[in-house]
Design a protein around this motif. Structure first.
Motif, PDB file in Angstrom:
ATOM      1  N   SER A  20       0.849  -1.189   0.000  1.00  0.00           N
ATOM      2  CA  SER A  20       0.000   0.000   0.000  1.00  0.00           C
ATOM      3  C   SER A  20       0.880   1.233   0.000  1.00  0.00           C
ATOM      4  O   SER A  20       2.004   1.209   0.522  1.00  0.00           O
ATOM      5  CB  SER A  20      -0.899   0.030   1.242  1.00  0.00           C
ATOM      6  N   SER A  74      -3.984  -1.037  -8.175  1.00  0.00           N
ATOM      7  CA  SER A  74      -5.305  -0.430  -8.038  1.00  0.00           C
ATOM      8  C   SER A  74      -5.178   0.826  -7.192  1.00  0.00           C
ATOM      9  O   SER A  74      -4.113   1.098  -6.627  1.00  0.00           O
ATOM     10  CB  SER A  74      -6.296  -1.414  -7.404  1.00  0.00           C
ATOM     11  N   ARG A  75      -6.254   1.567  -7.101  1.00  0.00           N
ATOM     12  CA  ARG A  75      -6.209   2.812  -6.356  1.00  0.00           C
ATOM     13  C   ARG A  75      -7.526   3.081  -5.670  1.00  0.00           C
ATOM     14  O   ARG A  75      -8.582   2.645  -6.136  1.00  0.00           O
ATOM     15  CB  ARG A  75      -5.848   3.969  -7.293  1.00  0.00           C
ATOM     16  N   ASP A  76      -7.455   3.796  -4.553  1.00  0.00           N
ATOM     17  CA  ASP A  76      -8.635   4.279  -3.856  1.00  0.00           C
ATOM     18  C   ASP A  76      -8.440   5.773  -3.692  1.00  0.00           C
ATOM     19  O   ASP A  76      -7.712   6.218  -2.787  1.00  0.00           O
ATOM     20  CB  ASP A  76      -8.786   3.579  -2.499  1.00  0.00           C
ATOM     21  N   ASN A  77      -9.041   6.537  -4.568  1.00  0.00           N
ATOM     22  CA  ASN A  77      -8.824   7.978  -4.556  1.00  0.00           C
ATOM     23  C   ASN A  77      -9.326   8.628  -3.266  1.00  0.00           C
ATOM     24  O   ASN A  77      -8.776   9.636  -2.821  1.00  0.00           O
ATOM     25  CB  ASN A  77      -9.492   8.629  -5.763  1.00  0.00           C
ATOM     26  N   SER A  78     -10.357   8.058  -2.673  1.00  0.00           N
ATOM     27  CA  SER A  78     -10.901   8.635  -1.440  1.00  0.00           C
ATOM     28  C   SER A  78      -9.905   8.522  -0.289  1.00  0.00           C
ATOM     29  O   SER A  78      -9.983   9.289   0.680  1.00  0.00           O
ATOM     30  CB  SER A  78     -12.217   7.964  -1.062  1.00  0.00           C
ATOM     31  N   LYS A  79      -8.997   7.549  -0.404  1.00  0.00           N
ATOM     32  CA  LYS A  79      -7.983   7.352   0.638  1.00  0.00           C
ATOM     33  C   LYS A  79      -6.608   7.812   0.170  1.00  0.00           C
ATOM     34  O   LYS A  79      -5.626   7.639   0.900  1.00  0.00           O
ATOM     35  CB  LYS A  79      -7.922   5.882   1.037  1.00  0.00           C
TER      36      LYS A  79
END
Length: 128
Positions: A20, A74-79
């Motif tokens: 991460s 992958s990505r989690d833009n909110s985090k």
């Protein structure tokens, strides 16, 4: 602004690890950050740093031939976080993995800036 990578460690060949990388800024200076195009590179002992995978702001991904079908970015833009899921690991995947990419920071003073940042690197060791 800094990129903090985590999740490295040791695995057996055939095993899995997930890395991460989270972008953050000084709470005293930065109101918010957002990640743009992001990359994972790696560097094995005695070898040059190489691109492993990248992902655009829109989620388009690209992989090195050596990891296609085994790694997923992958990505989690909110985090403000990008991930690298690694499976079917091989001893030749042993390296220090570096996240890096374009990060936009909105400063408390009203200015904003986009620049390319590198994380500190996280060691992945795969034993046979």
């Amino acid at each position: 602004v800094q990129l903090q990578a985590s999740g490295g460690g040791e695995a057996q060949a055939g095993g899995s690890l997930t890395l991460s990388c989270t972008a953050s800024g000084s709470i005293f200076e930065v109101n918010s950050v957002s990640i743009n195009n992001m990359y994972w590179h790696r560097q094995a002992p005695g070898k040059e740093r190489e691109l492993v995978a990248d992902i655009t702001t829109g989620g388009i991904t690209n992989y090195a031939e050596s990891v296609k079908g085994r790694f997923t970015i992958s990505r989690d833009n909110s985090k403000n976080t990008v991930y690298l899921q690694m499976s079917s690991l091989k001893p030749e995947d042993t390296a220090v993995y570096y996240c890096n990419g374009r990060v936009t920071a909105a400063y408390s003073a009203g200015a904003w800036e986009e620049d390319h940042y590198w994380g500190q690197g996280t060691q992945v060791t795969v034993s046979s």
